[in-house]
Design an enzyme around this catalytic site. Structure first.
Site, mmCIF file in Angstrom:
data_model
loop_
_atom_site.group_PDB
_atom_site.id
_atom_site.type_symbol
_atom_site.label_atom_id
_atom_site.label_comp_id
_atom_site.label_asym_id
_atom_site.label_seq_id
_atom_site.Cartn_x
_atom_site.Cartn_y
_atom_site.Cartn_z
ATOM 1 N N ARG A 1 4.810 -7.534 10.979
ATOM 2 C CA ARG A 1 5.904 -6.817 10.844
ATOM 3 C C ARG A 1 7.061 -7.590 10.376
ATOM 4 O O ARG A 1 8.056 -7.296 9.881
ATOM 5 C CB ARG A 1 6.601 -5.990 12.133
ATOM 6 C CG ARG A 1 5.563 -5.182 12.794
ATOM 7 C CD ARG A 1 5.062 -4.037 11.657
ATOM 8 N NE ARG A 1 3.793 -4.347 11.041
ATOM 9 C CZ ARG A 1 3.310 -3.871 9.960
ATOM 10 N NH1 ARG A 1 4.076 -3.126 9.217
ATOM 11 N NH2 ARG A 1 2.011 -4.364 9.464
ATOM 12 N N LYS B 1 0.754 -1.002 0.123
ATOM 13 C CA LYS B 1 -0.046 0.029 -0.038
ATOM 14 C C LYS B 1 0.827 1.197 0.030
ATOM 15 O O LYS B 1 0.651 2.196 -0.786
ATOM 16 C CB LYS B 1 -1.165 0.047 1.328
ATOM 17 C CG LYS B 1 -1.961 -0.898 1.223
ATOM 18 C CD LYS B 1 -3.114 -0.965 2.397
ATOM 19 C CE LYS B 1 -2.349 -1.211 3.756
ATOM 20 N NZ LYS B 1 -1.442 -2.284 4.038
ATOM 21 N N THR B 2 1.886 1.279 0.845
ATOM 22 C CA THR B 2 2.670 2.432 0.975
ATOM 23 C C THR B 2 3.353 2.488 -0.249
ATOM 24 O O THR B 2 3.672 3.653 -0.528
ATOM 25 C CB THR B 2 3.637 2.534 2.409
ATOM 26 O OG1 THR B 2 2.941 2.370 3.453
ATOM 27 C CG2 THR B 2 4.255 3.362 2.538
ATOM 28 N N ASP C 1 -2.182 7.717 3.544
ATOM 29 C CA ASP C 1 -1.776 6.185 3.859
ATOM 30 C C ASP C 1 -2.230 6.066 5.166
ATOM 31 O O ASP C 1 -2.943 7.087 6.036
ATOM 32 C CB ASP C 1 -0.304 6.359 3.827
ATOM 33 C CG ASP C 1 0.323 4.814 3.785
ATOM 34 O OD1 ASP C 1 -0.264 4.120 3.797
ATOM 35 O OD2 ASP C 1 1.658 4.694 4.062
ATOM 36 N N GLU C 2 -2.457 4.806 5.573
ATOM 37 C CA GLU C 2 -2.912 4.394 6.954
ATOM 38 C C GLU C 2 -4.261 5.126 7.080
ATOM 39 O O GLU C 2 -4.624 5.631 8.264
ATOM 40 C CB GLU C 2 -1.970 4.961 7.827
ATOM 41 C CG GLU C 2 -0.595 4.257 8.021
ATOM 42 C CD GLU C 2 -0.267 2.832 8.190
ATOM 43 O OE1 GLU C 2 -1.356 2.255 8.661
ATOM 44 O OE2 GLU C 2 0.827 2.354 8.256
ATOM 45 N N GLN D 1 -5.731 -3.467 10.545
ATOM 46 C CA GLN D 1 -4.641 -2.558 11.221
ATOM 47 C C GLN D 1 -5.268 -1.167 12.099
ATOM 48 O O GLN D 1 -4.382 -0.560 12.289
ATOM 49 C CB GLN D 1 -3.510 -2.351 10.357
ATOM 50 C CG GLN D 1 -2.977 -3.748 9.918
ATOM 51 C CD GLN D 1 -1.799 -3.522 8.835
ATOM 52 O OE1 GLN D 1 -0.772 -2.802 9.480
ATOM 53 N NE2 GLN D 1 -1.928 -3.677 7.713
HETATM 54 P P1 ATP Z 1 1.477 -2.044 6.006
HETATM 55 O O1 ATP Z 1 0.013 -2.574 5.827
HETATM 56 O O2 ATP Z 1 2.274 -2.976 7.021
HETATM 57 O O3 ATP Z 1 1.598 -0.770 5.972
HETATM 58 P P2 ATP Z 1 2.088 -1.877 2.936
HETATM 59 O O4 ATP Z 1 0.702 -2.510 2.448
HETATM 60 O O5 ATP Z 1 2.127 -0.782 3.185
HETATM 61 O O6 ATP Z 1 2.173 -2.701 4.578
HETATM 62 P P3 ATP Z 1 4.617 -1.827 1.972
HETATM 63 O O7 ATP Z 1 5.454 -1.397 3.257
HETATM 64 O O8 ATP Z 1 4.212 -0.844 1.146
HETATM 65 O O9 ATP Z 1 3.244 -2.647 2.314
HETATM 66 O O10 ATP Z 1 5.315 -3.152 1.403
HETATM 67 C C1 ATP Z 1 5.648 -4.305 2.004
HETATM 68 C C2 ATP Z 1 6.967 -4.626 1.677
HETATM 69 O O11 ATP Z 1 6.926 -5.200 0.339
HETATM 70 C C3 ATP Z 1 8.125 -3.804 1.256
HETATM 71 O O12 ATP Z 1 9.390 -4.020 1.626
HETATM 72 C C4 ATP Z 1 8.012 -3.418 -0.206
HETATM 73 O O13 ATP Z 1 9.318 -3.011 -0.878
HETATM 74 C C5 ATP Z 1 7.656 -4.784 -0.903
HETATM 75 N N1 ATP Z 1 6.978 -4.785 -2.053
HETATM 76 C C6 ATP Z 1 5.529 -4.391 -2.258
HETATM 77 N N2 ATP Z 1 5.246 -4.459 -3.315
HETATM 78 C C7 ATP Z 1 6.197 -5.066 -4.103
HETATM 79 C C8 ATP Z 1 6.376 -5.706 -5.375
HETATM 80 N N3 ATP Z 1 5.492 -5.378 -6.297
HETATM 81 N N4 ATP Z 1 7.636 -6.242 -5.537
HETATM 82 C C9 ATP Z 1 8.444 -6.209 -4.791
HETATM 83 N N5 ATP Z 1 8.283 -5.982 -3.474
HETATM 84 C C10 ATP Z 1 7.372 -5.392 -3.387
HETATM 85 MG MG MG Z 2 2.153 0.630 4.901
#
Ligand code: ATP
Ligand code: MG
Length: 701
Positions: free
Chosen positions: A587, A35-36, A220-221, A251
Site C-alpha cells: 500500500r 489492474k484497477t 476486479d480483485e 493478495q
Molecule cells: P492493487 O493490486 O493494490 O489493487 P492495482 O494493480 O489495482 O493495485 P492501481 O491501483 O490500478 O493498481 O494502480 C496503482 C497506482 O499506479 C495508481 O496510483 C495508478 O494511478 C498508478 N498507475 C497505474 N498505471 C499507470 C500508468 N500507466 N501510468 C501512471 N500511473 C499509473
Molecule cells: Mg486494484
C-alpha cells in the site's frame, strides 16, 4: 477524453490488456501494477470506442466504495451518463437482479436483506428456541455462511453425514435458519449470491436473458472471489463470452470468508481459450519497498512467480522499530507522523496506520489524540450500525415487507409499548403453527379479540402504525423516514444525540428512491465509509486492500499478532497471513514503517511478544533497524548474523544532548550500523536534524 488519450496514459502491456476485447481474459499481476486502472479504462474504452451501451457492461468490484470510484473514473474519462450501468459489488448487482427476477424461487420481490447483524439476531433466536448454547451464535453464523458461500444448502448438508464438517445440531439450526429466512421473505448476503446461481440453474431462460444483456463482464480483485461468485461468473461468462478478470494471487486474503485463490488457477481450464496477461511495472511504490515486499512474499511455497519492477528506482529504506510495549509503539507512530508532517512534505491524509486486529487501534488512537493529530478509523462500527439507525431501517423494512419477523421483533417495543415477552412468545408459537408471519398473527389476534383488552390496545397501536405507514405511497426514503419517527412515537423516546443521528440518516438519503436507499444501506459496510479529509487513516490490513498511501505504518509485527495466533498451526493460514502482510506493505508509495513491541495486552492478558517471523525474510540492506528497547528477541529474529558485532548507541530516544552550534536538543531516533550510525535530534529552535554520529560532536547532558 478521446480514444487515443484513453490509451496514452497506459503502458504497452496495459494497453494490450485494454484492447483485448474478444473472449475471456485473465490479467494476473502484482500489486500497484494498474489492474484497477485497466478495468476502469477498459470500461471507458468499451463505451467510447466500441460503442457498448453502459447498461450492457457488468463491472464487479470488491467494495461499494470501489464501485463508486469506478463510476466516477468512467464518468470523468468518457463524460457519459452511466446511471444505468451495472457497476457494483457482486452482492449489490445480484440484489438488483433478484429484485426483478426472484419470483420463481418462491420469494416476493420486496424481500428484506439481512446483514450480518440481523443474521446473528435470527440465529440467536433459533438457538434459544432449540435450547442450544446461545453464546455460540457467532461460530454458528460463520459456519452456516461458509456452507452457503460454497453453495451447500441445508438439505445437502444434512445428507452428507460426516462430510463438510457435519454436525447434527448445526444441520438442525441451518435448516431452520433457511426456512425462517424464507418465512420472513428475507435474504442474507450469501443468499444474494447463492439464490442468483440457483435461479440461473432452474430458469435457463432467465440466465440466457442476462447472458445476452451483458455483452462484457469486468471483475476486479478476482483472487478473492468465493465459490458462489465463481459459479456465477461461469454461468454468465462461459462459452467464449467477453469476460476480463484482474487479480493477484499474492493478495488473496479473505479465505476466512470463503474466498478461494484457486479460482485464479482454474480460470484457464474453465474458460477455454482464455488469454492470460501480465502487468509487470509497479507505479505505486519505490523499488526498495517492492524489494522488501517481494522478499517476504516469495517465501510462500505455492505462489506463481511473477516479475515486478518499479519506475521509481531506489527510495528510502524501510524502517523497523521495536519498542517496549504497545503504548510506546503507538507513541512512536504518532511522533513519527508528527515529525514528517512538520517537515511539510506530507498532509495527514497521506498516512495510514495498519494493524492485524481491531483492538490494536486503541493505543494508536490515544497516542494520536495526545499529539493532536486528526484521524479516522476505516471499517469501524459504521454509522448504519447504530441502534437508532437500525431501528428506523427495520421500520422501513417492515412497512415494505410485513413478513419480516426479524424487523418486527426489533421494533415492536421500540419505542417501549409494554408488549410483554409472554404475549410475544404466544404470538410466535401461533405464527409457527399456522405458518403465518408474526405481523399477521398479531393482527388477527387483535381482530378476533384473542387477548385481554389491555394487551389488545397495545398491539393494536403497533399494528395501526405499520398499516398506516404501509397504506401511503412514498416517493422518497426521506418521506417515509420522517413519517416513521413521527407516527411511531420514536422521536419522543430518543435523546438529542440519537435524534441528530436520525436527522443525519434522513439527510443522507438525498431524495433517493425508497427501495434503492434501503438496499444501499443494507449492503453498506464499514469499508465503504468515505475517507475524511486531512486526517490519518487507521484500518486493519484486510481493510487496506486496493488502497494506497504515501506513508504506511504496519504495527504489531509480532508472532501471534502477524501472523495471527489462530493461524500458527496451519501452513495454509500462515501463507495467508504472509499475503496479508504483503498487501499491507504494497500500500506504501514512499515510506514504510514496521513496528512491534515486547509486551502487549491481548484479550485482557499481558503477553511477552517475539518479533514476527516475517521480519527475518527482509533483506538487511533494505531496512533500517531501530532499537528503542533492549528486548533481545528482535535482534535475534530479524538481524541474522549482525547483532553481535554491532556497537551499542551511546544514546537512546528521549535523552538530551548538546550540539556546539544548535544547543540542546532531544534525541528522537538512533539508527544505522558502524560508521553509519546516525541520530535524529529535535532542536527546539532549529527543528529536526539527522546527524552522522561520528561527526556530530554531541555531548550527552
Ligand atoms: P492493487 O493490486 O493494490 O489493487 P492495482 O494493480 O489495482 O493495485 P492501481 O491501483 O490500478 O493498481 O494502480 C496503482 C497506482 O499506479 C495508481 O496510483 C495508478 O494511478 C498508478 N498507475 C497505474 N498505471 C499507470 C500508468 N500507466 N501510468 C501512471 N500511473 C499509473
Ligand atoms: Mg486494484
Amino acid at each position: 477524453m478521446s480514444k487515443e488519450s484513453l490509451l496514452e496514459c497506459l503502458n504497452p502491456q496495459q494497453r494490450e490488456a485494454l484492447l483485448y476485447t474478444e473472449g475471456p481474459l485473465l490479467i494476473l499481476a502484482c500489486a500497484g501494477s494498474g489492474k484497477t486502472k485497466v478495468v476502469a479504462h477498459k470500461f471507458a474504452y468499451l463505451l467510447k470506442a466500441k460503442k457498448f451501451p453502459a447498461s450492457s457492461i457488468l463491472a464487479l468490484t470488491f467494495t461499494n466504495k470501489a464501485s463508486k470510484e469506478m463510476r466516477e473514473r468512467v464518468l470523468s474519462l468518457t463524460g457519459k451518463d452511466i446511471g444505468d450501468s451495472w457497476i457494483g459489488t457482486f452482492h449489490s448487482q445480484c440484489s438488483r437482479l433478484l429484485r426483478k427476477e426472484i419470483r420463481p424461487l418462491g420469494y416476493k420481490t420486496d424481500f428484506s436483506i439481512y446483514d450480518e447483524d440481523d443474521q446473528c439476531t435470527l440465529i440467536r433466536h433459533i438457538l434459544r428456541e432449540f435450547r442450544f448454547h446461545e453464546a455460540l451464535y457467532k461460530g454458528v453464523a460463520a459456519k452456516i455462511s461458509s456452507l452457503k458461500s460454497s453453495l451447500i444448502g441445508p438439505e445437502e448438508f444434512l445428507s452428507t453425514g460426516d462430510g463438510f464438517g457435519f454436525d447434527e445440531k448445526l444441520a438442525k439450526v441451518y435448516l431452520r435458519y433457511q426456512s425462517e429466512l424464507k418465512r420472513c421473505n428475507a435474504l442474507d448476503f450469501d443468499d444474494l449470491l447463492g439464490l442468483t446461481v440457483t435461479l440461473f440453474e432452474k430458469k435457463p431462460e432467465i440466465l440466457e436473458k442476462y447472458r445476452e444483456r451483458f455483452a462484457y463482464i469486468l471483475v476486479d480483485e478476482f483472487q478473492d472471489t468465493n465459490y458462489a461468485q465463481y459459479r456465477l461468473l461461469r454461468q454468465l461468462g462461459s462459452g467464449g463470452r467477453n469476460i476480463s478478470v484482474v487479480g493477484d494471487d499474492d493478495q488473496s486474503i479473505y479465505r476466512f470468508r470463503g474466498a478461494d485463490v484457486n479460482n485464479v488457477y482454474r480460470f484457464e481450464k474453465d474458460f477455454p481459450g482464455a488469454k492470460v496477461m501480465r502487468l509487470e511495472q509497479n507505479y505505486r511504490s519505490t523499488q526498495n519497498i517492492l524489494d522488501v515486499a517481494y522478499a517476504v512474499i516469495s517465501k510462500n511455497p505455492t505462489r506463481k512467480p511473477k516479475k515486478l519492477w518499479s519506475g521509481r528506482q531506489g527510495g528510502e529504506q524501510v524502517f523497523h522499530c521495536w519498542l517496549a510495549d504497545e503504548e510506546e509503539e503507538a507513541r512512536h507512530v504518532a511522533k513519527t507522523i508528527k515529525e514528517l508532517y512538520l517537515k511539510g512534505e506530507y498532509e495527514f491524509n497521506d498516512f495510514a496506520v495498519l494493524y492485524r486486529i481491531n483492538m490494536q487501534s486503541r493505543s494508536v488512537e490515544e497516542a494520536l489524540r495526545d499529539e493532536a493529530i486528526p484521524y479516522h478509523i476505516v471499517g469501524a462500527i459504521s454509522f448504519y450500525q447504530r441502534k437508532e439507525v437500525k431501528d428506523i431501517i427495520a421500520y422501513m423494512r417492515l412497512v415494505l415487507n410485513r413478513s419480516d419477523n426479524v424487523s418486527l421483533r426489533r421494533v415492536v417495543n421500540s419505542p417501549p409499548r409494554g408488549i410483554g415477552a409472554a404475549t410475544l412468545s404466544k404470538m410466535e408459537n401461533e405464527a409457527k403453527k399456522k405458518s403465518l408471519s408474526l405481523f399477521e398473527v398479531i393482527r388477527s389476534a387483535v381482530k378476533a379479540n384473542g387477548v385481554t383488552s389491555a394487551v389488545k390496545e397495545k398491539l393494536e397501536g403497533f399494528i395501526q402504525v405499520i398499516e398506516q405507514l404501509a397504506s401511503r405511497k412514498y416517493r422518497t426514503a426521506a418521506d417515509l423516514m420522517r413519517d416513521i419517527v413521527e407516527k411511531s412515537g420514536y422521536r419522543e423516546c430518543v435523546d438529542v444525540e440519537r435524534a441528530e443521528n436520525i436527522e443525519a440518516l434522513i439527510a443522507s438519503s438525498h431524495e433517493t428512491d425508497l427501495r434503492d436507499f434501503i438496499d444501499r444501506v443494507s449492503l453498506f459496510s464499514g469499508l465503504d465509509e468515505p475517507a475524511k479529509d486531512k486526517s490519518v487513516s487507521l484500518m486493519t490490513l484486510h481493510g487496506a486492500k486496493g488502497l494506497e498511501f504515501p506513508v504506511v505504518f504496519i504495527t504489531g509485527l509480532e508472532e501471534g499478532v502477524l501472523p495471527y495466533f489462530k493461524a500458527l498451526d496451519n501452513q495454509d493460514e500462515v501463507s495467508e497471513e504472509r499475503r496479508l502482510f504483503y498487501v499491507g506493505m504494497t500500500r506504501a508509495k514512499e515510506i514504510l514503517w514496521f513496528t512491534g513491541a515486547s509486551r502487549r495486552k491481548l484479550y485482557a492478558k499481558f503477553q511477552d511478544q517475539q518479533a514476527s517471523r516475517f521480519l527475518a525474510d527482509i533483506p538487511k540492506k533494505c531496512c533500517c533497524w531501530i532499537e528503542k528497547t533492549k528486548a533481545p528477541q528482535v535482534s535475534r529474529a530479524v538481524r541474522p548474523g549482525s547483532d553481535s558485532k554491532k556497537p551499542a548507541f551511546p544514546y537512546v530516544a528521549g535523552c538530551r544532548v548538546r550540539h556546539p552550534k544548535w544547543g540542546v536538543g532531544v534525541v528522537r531516533d538512533c539508527y544505522g550500523d558502524g560508521e553509519e550510525q546516525k541520530v535524529m535530534v529535535n532542536f527546539p529552535n532549529i527543528g529536526i536534524k539527522k546527524l552522522v554520529l561520528r561527526f556530530a560532536n554531541l555531548e550527552k547532558i
